[in-house]
Motif scaffolding. Structure first.
Motif, PDB file in Angstrom:
ATOM      1  N   ALA A  14      51.693   5.349 -62.143  1.00 43.46           N
ATOM      2  CA  ALA A  14      52.634   4.684 -61.236  1.00 43.46           C
ATOM      3  C   ALA A  14      52.329   3.202 -61.069  1.00 43.46           C
ATOM      4  CB  ALA A  14      52.615   5.368 -59.875  1.00 43.46           C
ATOM      5  N   THR A  15      51.039   2.849 -61.174  1.00 42.72           N
ATOM      6  CA  THR A  15      50.625   1.450 -60.942  1.00 42.72           C
ATOM      7  C   THR A  15      50.261   0.731 -62.228  1.00 42.72           C
ATOM      8  OG1 THR A  15      48.352   2.166 -60.577  1.00 42.72           O
ATOM      9  CG2 THR A  15      49.773   2.007 -58.632  1.00 42.72           C
ATOM     10  N   ASP A  16      50.624   1.349 -63.380  1.00 44.21           N
ATOM     11  CA  ASP A  16      50.294   0.753 -64.671  1.00 44.21           C
ATOM     12  C   ASP A  16      48.781   0.528 -64.781  1.00 44.21           C
ATOM     13  OD1 ASP A  16      50.677  -0.252 -67.184  1.00 44.21           O
ATOM     14  OD2 ASP A  16      51.225  -2.274 -66.518  1.00 44.21           O
ATOM     15  N   GLY A  17      48.038   1.612 -64.473  1.00 38.30           N
ATOM     16  CA  GLY A  17      46.586   1.536 -64.581  1.00 38.30           C
ATOM     17  C   GLY A  17      45.948   0.665 -63.520  1.00 38.30           C
ATOM     18  N   PHE A  18      46.547   0.674 -62.326  1.00 45.83           N
ATOM     19  CA  PHE A  18      46.077  -0.179 -61.222  1.00 45.83           C
ATOM     20  C   PHE A  18      45.934  -1.634 -61.702  1.00 45.83           C
ATOM     21  CE2 PHE A  18      44.212   4.066 -60.295  1.00 45.83           C
ATOM     22  CZ  PHE A  18      45.012   4.362 -59.213  1.00 45.83           C
ATOM     23  N   SER A  19      46.974  -2.084 -62.327  1.00 45.14           N
ATOM     24  CA  SER A  19      47.006  -3.430 -62.907  1.00 45.14           C
ATOM     25  C   SER A  19      46.958  -4.497 -61.828  1.00 45.14           C
ATOM     26  CB  SER A  19      48.278  -3.602 -63.746  1.00 45.14           C
ATOM     27  OG  SER A  19      48.503  -4.952 -64.062  1.00 45.14           O
TER      28      SER A  19
END
Length: 1006
Positions: A708-713
């Motif tokens: 959901a967060t793009d790998g906690f980007s």
């Protein structure tokens, strides 16, 4: 003559019984009425009339005012024992709102009427003049308007009259001179004019006179010398001019004497200390007084508070302070105690050693000349504040300074001190602010400064300090501001210094000889606002870790030897207002993200080796906002730059190369990605997240949050605190609705308790003005580490902090929006404190925790420091009483438990920040000035001057502008009332809600 029917009835025994029964009913009715009236209908009806004029009674104090009780037993009423007449009405601080009934003037036996600290409006009824027995009248701290009634002079027995903190206008009526028994007249903080009238001198019984904060004007009449019993005289901020009459100095009973902030001239009598032997407070600061500060002041041996700052006193300071053994505070700043550098020029310091109760000594900008004597170390160990800044002190700083173990603030800046900073400075364990800037200190910064664990601000710029920056500064765990610029420091930037999460305000190491690269540990300064490393010998490439400093508003790397390209990670610095990387060796193209930052106010790329196109959008659209001088390989850009045109062919070739690269590389990357994905998926399996049956929200897996967060980007990072980071993400790809994912930093002490506290709070609450929780995760990551997160509804309009202090939003909050937000927050607190099954204390209310939805409705979030009263959660843990500096109430600092009153204090500071646009930690709030005091001093006449300009909308008519000003003042008063030091005196949150709603109703009808 009786009728025949009556005669017949009298002859009948049944008629006689009937009459007897009727008479009994009449007697019983009379007894019931008598129980209410007490034999006096006048007092009874006067009190009912008083009640009828009350429009709001939040504490229900008047509910007992009914037929069921004798009026002498009604709340706040006292009666005489013999006549059962009302002698006292005591209804102070009851939150009563309304007007004062004129029929109160019918309480002819009344001796004491106290209504202070309520919300009475309208004029003071002239009928009060009928109260000939009245001794005490307290109407202060209300909203009374109009003039002081002239016929109060008929209250011939009046001894105490308090009308302060209202909206009274006009002058003091001459009839007041007839109130011959008056001992206390307190009229401060109104709008009275007409000067201090000479006829007041006829009231020879006067003991207390206070008119401070009125635009009275005029001079001080000589007739006030008739007040032989006067003990207190307060007339500060009254626009008074002329000299102080000599007759005033003959009032030998004076204890408190204050004439601060006027336009008084002349000199003080040389024998003032002999004439006023009982003085405890002498406050004449902010005038235009001249001459020598009389040495005889030392003969006022009871003096506790001496404030003579901001005058034109001159001559050597020769007061013998040794006689003032009870002195607590001495303020003599901004005078001209010029010396000639004589050996005894600073001798007065020696005489301070007997002042064992001294807490404050302020002598800044006094033109003092000489050497600071060793006896400075003999001052009181209670001394908390010492300022000798802005003088001409020279020589070395005595090592005895380390004996002042009580110091919290030390300012010795702007002098001519030389030699080393003494290592004994490290003994000042209570020190929080240290300012030694603009001197000539040399040698190294002593390692012992690292012993100052409470230090929040260290300012040493403009000296001749040399050697490396001591790594021991990393021990100053509360340090939020560090300025070491304009020295001769060398060596590398200590990694330990960069690992201080408290360093949020500024780090300035500019104009030194620092070398090496920027350590990757810079990433730990995620909340830092200003970073200045300019004009050093730093080199290497810019570490990608600098992109983690997402709170930066100023970044200055000018004048170093940095090279290479600007890393793309810097694109996360979306709040930057000033970026200066000029005079380095940077190369490559100008990063594309720079023209997308709306926050940039100035960009300096000069004298590097950038190449290619200069953009023409964003900051590059205005030539006055950026500079690209000295980059000989740049082209294009605005016409005013006079750069060569870019070659199209070169562009096409590079596009072709890029296209080929994509064709070749993309399939390879796709294959690699698929392999890695399948491998990870196999390794993970499908273990469900842990769940708890007592939680009312669903669980979500770590894998889902990762996606959901793009790998906690970092590109999705929208906020960060001590215990967590918050990311924007898309949890459900079908509805594409964003959420906010709060990931706990479980490695930080207290983070787990923060998570548990927040979960427990959310299970107990649901409200329109509280942030909505969607899901939670309590699992492990792919490395087997514990992982905990909460998922919230995403707030598209960010936080109140963003709107107030960042450049994220081009528009600003208007007045209606601000008060709506404050009403929403107060409503949420009212719910938490009063309407939940278990009272919940938020514990960390501040602008960054107030989030705004699409409709600008406020939602209170972040319950990581919350506490459910009556439970044992969070007990005996320091993090639960810390809060945030500036917003946490003073009682938390001395170990008091969290209470709803603490939340009210934080709300008061929040309100004042929203209305003024100033943080409570702003640099202007020093030397005793706070945000609370800043606004308090502006009320009511100067409130517009302290209000954020963006909050004030000019109205088309004078009447409307007046209403807006009144609403501003009313709102600010709420903030001031909520943020007083004493918890018990803070306004109740339910009253706050009603007050803010009332203000909104007025504004919406303008």
């Amino acid at each position: 003559m009786k009728s025949p029917q009556v005669m017949i009835c009298l002859s009948s025994s049944s008629c006689i019984s009937f009459l007897f029964y009727g008479l009994s009913i009449i007697c019983l009715t009379f007894a019931t009425v008598s129980a209410s009236y007490g034999g006096n209908e006048t007092d009874y009806h006067a009190l009912l009339s008083f009640k009828s004029k009350i429009t709001h009674d939040p504490y229900k104090v008047l509910t007992s005012w009914n037929h069921s009780f004798h009026f002498c037993d009604w709340s706040g009423i006292s009666c005489g024992k013999r006549h059962k007449r009302v002698t006292a009405v005591e209804l102070s601080s009851k939150g009563l709102e309304g007007s004062l009934s004129p029929r109160v003037g019918n309480l002819s036996f009344l001796r004491h009427l106290s209504l202070w600290n309520n919300i009475f409006q309208g004029t003071i009824p002239h009928e009060l003049g009928r109260l000939s027995r009245l001794h005490i009248l307290y109407l202060d701290t209300n909203k009374f308007s109009g003039v002081i009634p002239t016929n109060l002079s008929s209250c011939s027995n009046l001894e105490e009259l308090w009308l302060s903190q209202n909206k009274l206008v006009g002058s003091i009526p001459k009839e007041m001179s007839l109130v011959s028994k008056l001992a206390q007249l307190v009229i401060d903080d109104n709008k009275l004019t007409g000067g201090i009238p000479p006829f007041l001198g006829n009231i020879t019984s006067m003991e207390l006179f206070s008119a401070a904060g009125n635009p009275l004007g005029g001079s001080i009449p000589d007739t006030l010398g008739h007040w032989r019993s006067l003990t207190e005289f307060h007339s500060g901020e009254c626009n008074l001019y002329g000299s102080i009459p000599h007759s005033i100095f003959n009032l030998s009973h004076l204890v408190n004497f204050s004439l601060a902030t006027n336009h008084l001239t002349g000199s003080l009598p040389s024998e003032i200390g002999d004439q006023l032997p009982n003085l405890e407070l002498l406050q004449l600061w902010g005038n235009e007084l001249t001459g020598v500060l009389p040495p005889s002041i030392s003969n006022s041996s009871k003096l506790r508070y001496l404030e003579m700052s901001r005058n034109n006193f001159s001559g050597k300071l020769t007061i013998d302070f040794s006689k003032l053994r009870d002195i607590n505070e001495i303020y003599l700043a901004k005078n001209n105690f010029h010396g000639r550098g004589e050996a005894d020029d600073m001798r007065f310091i020696d005489s301070l050693k007997n002042c064992t109760r001294l807490v404050v000594l302020e002598l800044m900008n006094c033109n003092l000349i000489g050497v600071l004597p060793i006896s400075i170390g003999n001052l009181s160990d209670q001394l908390s504040f010492l300022s000798l800044a802005g003088n001409q002190l020279f020589g070395s700083l005595p090592s005895s300074i380390g004996s002042l173990v009580g110091l919290a603030t030390l300012f010795l800046d702007s002098n001519q001190f030389k030699a080393n900073i003494p290592t004994t400075i490290g003994k000042l364990q209570k020190l929080q602010v240290l300012g030694l800037y603009i001197n000539q200190f040399s040698g190294p910064i002593p390692d012992t400064i690292g012993n100052l664990s409470l230090l929040t601000k260290l300012v040493l710029f403009s000296n001749k300090l040399e050697g490396p920056i001591p790594s021991s500064l990393g021990n100053c765990k509360n340090l939020n501001y560090l300025d070491l610029s304009y020295n001769r420091l060398n060596g590398k930037i200590p990694k330990k210094l960069l690992q201080l999460p408290s360093l949020t305000n500024a780090l300035d190491l500019s104009n030194n000889n620092m070398s090496g690269s920027i350590p990757s540990e810079i990433e730990d300064l995620k909340m830092l606002n200003h970073l200045n490393l300019s004009n050093n010998n730093l080199s290497g490439t810019i570490t990608r870790s600098l992109g983690e400093c997402i709170s930066l508003t100023t970044l200055n790397l000018r004048g170093n030897q940095f090279q290479g390209i600007i890393p793309s990670s810097l694109s996360s610095l979306r709040g930057l207002a000033v970026l200066d990387i000029s005079q380095n060796n940077f190369s490559g193209k100008i990063p594309q993200f720079l023209d997308k930052w709306n926050s940039l106010e100035f960009l300096n790329l000069s004298f590097n080796d950038f190449e290619g196109d200069v953009p023409v959008v964003g900051v590059f659209a205005n030539a006055s906002l950026f500079s690209v001088l000295g980059n000989n390989r740049l082209c294009g850009g605005l016409v005013t730059l006079e750069l060569p045109k870019c070659k199209e062919r070169g562009r096409q070739m590079k596009r072709f190369q890029f296209f080929i690269s994509v064709i070749v590389i993309a399939p390879t990357l796709l294959i690699v990605f698929c392999c890695v994905y399948l491998l990870c998926k196999k390794k993970r399996g499908s273990q469900p997240s842990q769940s708890s049956g007592n939680e009312r929200f669903l669980k979500v897996s770590y894998d889902k949050l990762l996606k959901a967060t793009d790998g906690f980007s970092t590109a999705n990072l929208i906020g960060e605190g001590g215990f967590s980071s918050v990311y924007k993400g898309i949890l459900d790809s079908n509805d594409n609705k964003p959420v906010a994912v709060k990931v706990l930093h479980l490695q930080n002490q207290g983070a787990l308790k923060s998570f548990l506290a927040e979960c427990k709070a959310w299970r107990n609450i649901r409200h329109r003005n509280l942030l909505k929780i969607i899901s939670s995760c309590s699992s492990t990551d792919f490395q087997g580490n514990d992982f905990k997160a909460l998922v919230y509804e995403f707030m598209p309009n960010g936080s109140v902090h963003d709107w107030l202090h960042s450049s994220v939003y081009t528009s600003k909050l208007n007045l209606l929006q601000r008060i709506n937000i404050l009403r929403d927050v107060a409503t949420a607190l009212d719910y938490l404190h009063n309407l939940c099954q278990t009272t919940i204390v938020h514990g960390d209310l501040k602008p960054s925790n107030i989030l705004l939805d699409d409709d600008m409705v406020a939602h209170v979030g972040d319950f990581g420091l919350s506490r459910l009263l009556g439970t044992d959660l969070n007990q005996n843990s320091s993090i639960w009483v810390k809060g945030t500096i500036g917003y946490a109430p003073p009682e938390y600092g001395i170990g008091s438990e969290m209470t709803s009153c603490g939340d009210v204090y934080s709300f008061g500071i929040l309100l004042l920040e929203v209305m003024t646009g100033k943080r409570p930690t702003d640099d202007m709030f020093k030397e005793g000035l706070s945000l609370h005091k800043f606004v308090y001093m502006a009320l009511p006449d100067h409130i517009v001057e302290v209000t954020d300009d963006d909050a004030i909308v000019l109205q088309s008519t004078e009447a409307n502008a007046k209403k807006v000003e009144e609403c501003l003042a009313a709102t600010m008063k709420i903030g001031v009332s909520c943020s007083v030091d004493s918890p018990t005196q803070r306004m109740k949150i339910e009253i706050v809600v009603n007050e803010l709603q009332r203000i909104l109703d007025v504004l919406q009808n303008i």
